[in-house]
Scaffold this motif. Structure first.
Motif, PDB file in Angstrom:
ATOM      1  N   TYR A 248       1.207  -1.441  -0.281  1.00  0.00           N
ATOM      2  CA  TYR A 248       0.033   0.009  -0.196  1.00  0.00           C
ATOM      3  C   TYR A 248       0.975   0.811   0.068  1.00  0.00           C
ATOM      4  N   ALA A 249       1.947   0.425  -0.200  1.00  0.00           N
ATOM      5  CA  ALA A 249       3.105   2.259   0.036  1.00  0.00           C
ATOM      6  C   ALA A 249       2.967   3.565  -1.098  1.00  0.00           C
ATOM      7  N   ASP A 250       2.081   2.795  -2.083  1.00  0.00           N
ATOM      8  CA  ASP A 250       2.465   4.044  -3.076  1.00  0.00           C
ATOM      9  C   ASP A 250       1.114   4.586  -3.664  1.00  0.00           C
ATOM     10  N   VAL A 251      -0.169   3.864  -2.289  1.00  0.00           N
ATOM     11  CA  VAL A 251      -1.288   4.721  -3.058  1.00  0.00           C
ATOM     12  C   VAL A 251      -1.177   5.546  -1.985  1.00  0.00           C
ATOM     13  N   ASP A 252      -2.319   6.590  -3.162  1.00  0.00           N
ATOM     14  CA  ASP A 252      -2.033   8.445  -2.973  1.00  0.00           C
ATOM     15  C   ASP A 252      -3.903   8.418  -3.157  1.00  0.00           C
ATOM     16  N   LEU A 253      -4.372   8.984  -1.715  1.00  0.00           N
ATOM     17  CA  LEU A 253      -5.973   9.680  -1.748  1.00  0.00           C
ATOM     18  C   LEU A 253      -5.782  10.643  -1.296  1.00  0.00           C
ATOM     19  N   SER A 254      -4.926  11.093  -1.674  1.00  0.00           N
ATOM     20  CA  SER A 254      -4.882  12.760  -1.074  1.00  0.00           C
ATOM     21  C   SER A 254      -6.169  13.431  -2.210  1.00  0.00           C
ATOM     22  N   PHE A 255      -7.011  13.006  -3.045  1.00  0.00           N
ATOM     23  CA  PHE A 255      -8.101  13.982  -3.762  1.00  0.00           C
ATOM     24  C   PHE A 255      -9.189  13.439  -3.153  1.00  0.00           C
ATOM     25  N   LEU A 256      -9.729  13.033  -1.782  1.00  0.00           N
ATOM     26  CA  LEU A 256     -10.631  12.909  -1.537  1.00  0.00           C
ATOM     27  C   LEU A 256     -10.488  13.846  -0.190  1.00  0.00           C
ATOM     28  N   SER A 257      -8.896  13.953  -0.165  1.00  0.00           N
ATOM     29  CA  SER A 257      -9.197  14.965   1.499  1.00  0.00           C
ATOM     30  C   SER A 257      -9.744  15.679   1.586  1.00  0.00           C
ATOM     31  N   LEU A 258     -10.714  16.573   0.570  1.00  0.00           N
ATOM     32  CA  LEU A 258     -11.392  17.718   1.353  1.00  0.00           C
ATOM     33  C   LEU A 258     -12.431  17.565   1.783  1.00  0.00           C
ATOM     34  N   ILE A 259     -13.178  16.507   0.719  1.00  0.00           N
ATOM     35  CA  ILE A 259     -14.917  15.728   0.879  1.00  0.00           C
ATOM     36  C   ILE A 259     -14.237  15.334   2.676  1.00  0.00           C
ATOM     37  N   MET A 260     -13.385  14.533   2.487  1.00  0.00           N
ATOM     38  CA  MET A 260     -13.357  13.917   4.251  1.00  0.00           C
ATOM     39  C   MET A 260     -13.203  14.540   5.259  1.00  0.00           C
ATOM     40  N   PHE A 261     -12.167  15.885   4.663  1.00  0.00           N
ATOM     41  CA  PHE A 261     -12.485  17.259   5.685  1.00  0.00           C
ATOM     42  C   PHE A 261     -14.403  17.240   6.087  1.00  0.00           C
ATOM     43  N   ILE A 262     -14.349  17.326   4.507  1.00  0.00           N
ATOM     44  CA  ILE A 262     -16.024  17.827   5.789  1.00  0.00           C
ATOM     45  C   ILE A 262     -16.617  17.368   6.057  1.00  0.00           C
ATOM     46  N   ALA A 263     -16.984  15.822   5.914  1.00  0.00           N
ATOM     47  CA  ALA A 263     -17.576  15.157   6.792  1.00  0.00           C
ATOM     48  C   ALA A 263     -16.715  15.121   7.122  1.00  0.00           C
TER      49      ALA A 263
ATOM     50  N   ASN B 193     -19.155  26.564   7.789  1.00  0.00           N
ATOM     51  CA  ASN B 193     -18.471  27.304   8.140  1.00  0.00           C
ATOM     52  C   ASN B 193     -16.724  27.806   7.428  1.00  0.00           C
ATOM     53  N   CYS B 194     -16.295  28.644   6.881  1.00  0.00           N
ATOM     54  CA  CYS B 194     -16.089  28.466   6.442  1.00  0.00           C
ATOM     55  C   CYS B 194     -14.034  28.325   7.349  1.00  0.00           C
ATOM     56  N   ALA B 195     -14.205  29.153   8.572  1.00  0.00           N
ATOM     57  CA  ALA B 195     -13.284  29.318   8.989  1.00  0.00           C
ATOM     58  C   ALA B 195     -12.762  27.792   9.707  1.00  0.00           C
ATOM     59  N   ILE B 196     -13.666  26.885   9.616  1.00  0.00           N
ATOM     60  CA  ILE B 196     -13.684  25.343  10.409  1.00  0.00           C
ATOM     61  C   ILE B 196     -12.647  25.021   9.635  1.00  0.00           C
ATOM     62  N   LEU B 197     -13.300  24.783   7.714  1.00  0.00           N
ATOM     63  CA  LEU B 197     -12.814  23.573   6.937  1.00  0.00           C
ATOM     64  C   LEU B 197     -11.612  24.431   6.288  1.00  0.00           C
ATOM     65  N   GLY B 198     -11.724  26.211   6.944  1.00  0.00           N
ATOM     66  CA  GLY B 198     -10.219  26.466   6.030  1.00  0.00           C
ATOM     67  C   GLY B 198      -9.348  25.869   7.569  1.00  0.00           C
TER      68      GLY B 198
END
Length: 205
Positions: free
Chosen positions: A75-90, A124-129
């Motif tokens: 799993y060393a080459d797995v990159d899920l960074s494209f999910l970061s925004l939606i995961m942060f919001i969740a 609240n964009c301050a929290i996501l920010g």
């Protein structure tokens, strides 16, 4: 010492309202009286203190490239960074529901006065920010993320309580011209307070 430095900078230098103008919707809508502003400010602070460490762990041990190597070399080459925004919001939305239920149970009066703005903490964009700043600045540890979250939260709380106190006094003692009443004078005061907070740029710890 570095974490303390980040904490102080997050309150005064990198203030979410006066430096980045994040979270302005609830800032303008809920700053009509100090009690309500204090309640919402405390809720936002709690959300930042809790959500930043969780999102930090999520980012560094699940999402970023190579973060899953602890599961095995395959799993060393797995990159899920494209999910970061939606995961942060969740994460933020889930925590918001918990905060809303806690406020409704333990402080019904505050829950009633905040109304729709309490569940709107989730957007609240301050929290996501805060989570996006954490990702951008690549904090070295979860404690650094926690200190930054506490600083940004306290900075937001100070800003909304200060503007609420000023608005209460203006309404009581000043004859504001009709076109500037409400949001107009609030924008002017916010701008002036932002200029005042620029004096903290010279702080060196």
């Amino acid at each position: 010492m570095e974490n303390f430095n980040i904490f102080i900078r997050s309150i005064f230098v990198d203030n979410m309202i006066f430096a980045y103008f994040l979270g302005m919707c609830s800032f303008l809508a809920v700053s009509k009286n100090v009690k309500t502003a204090l309640g919402l400010g405390a809720a936002v602070t709690f959300m930042l203190v809790i959500s930043l460490p969780i999102n930090y762990l999520l980012e560094n041990y699940v999402l970023r490239a190579g973060a899953l190597k602890w599961l095995g070399p395959e799993y060393a080459d797995v990159d899920l960074s494209f999910l970061s925004l939606i995961m942060f919001i969740a994460v933020i939305a889930s925590l918001t529901q918990l905060v809303e239920m806690a406020v409704e149970k333990f402080s019904p009066a505050l829950y009633s006065s905040l109304g729709i703005f309490l569940p709107l903490i989730a957007v609240n964009c301050a929290i996501l920010g805060g989570s996006l700043f954490m990702q951008q600045r690549d904090f070295p540890s979860v404690w650094t993320a926690c200190c930054a979250g506490a600083g940004w939260g306290l900075g937001w709380l100070i800003a909304i309580v200060a503007i609420a106190a000023i608005r209460e006094r203006l309404q009581e003692y000043s004859n504001i011209p009709k076109p500037l009443r409400g949001v107009g004078i609030t924008f002017i005061i916010t701008g002036l307070m932002g200029i005042a907070f620029m004096s903290f740029l010279g702080i060196k710890i």
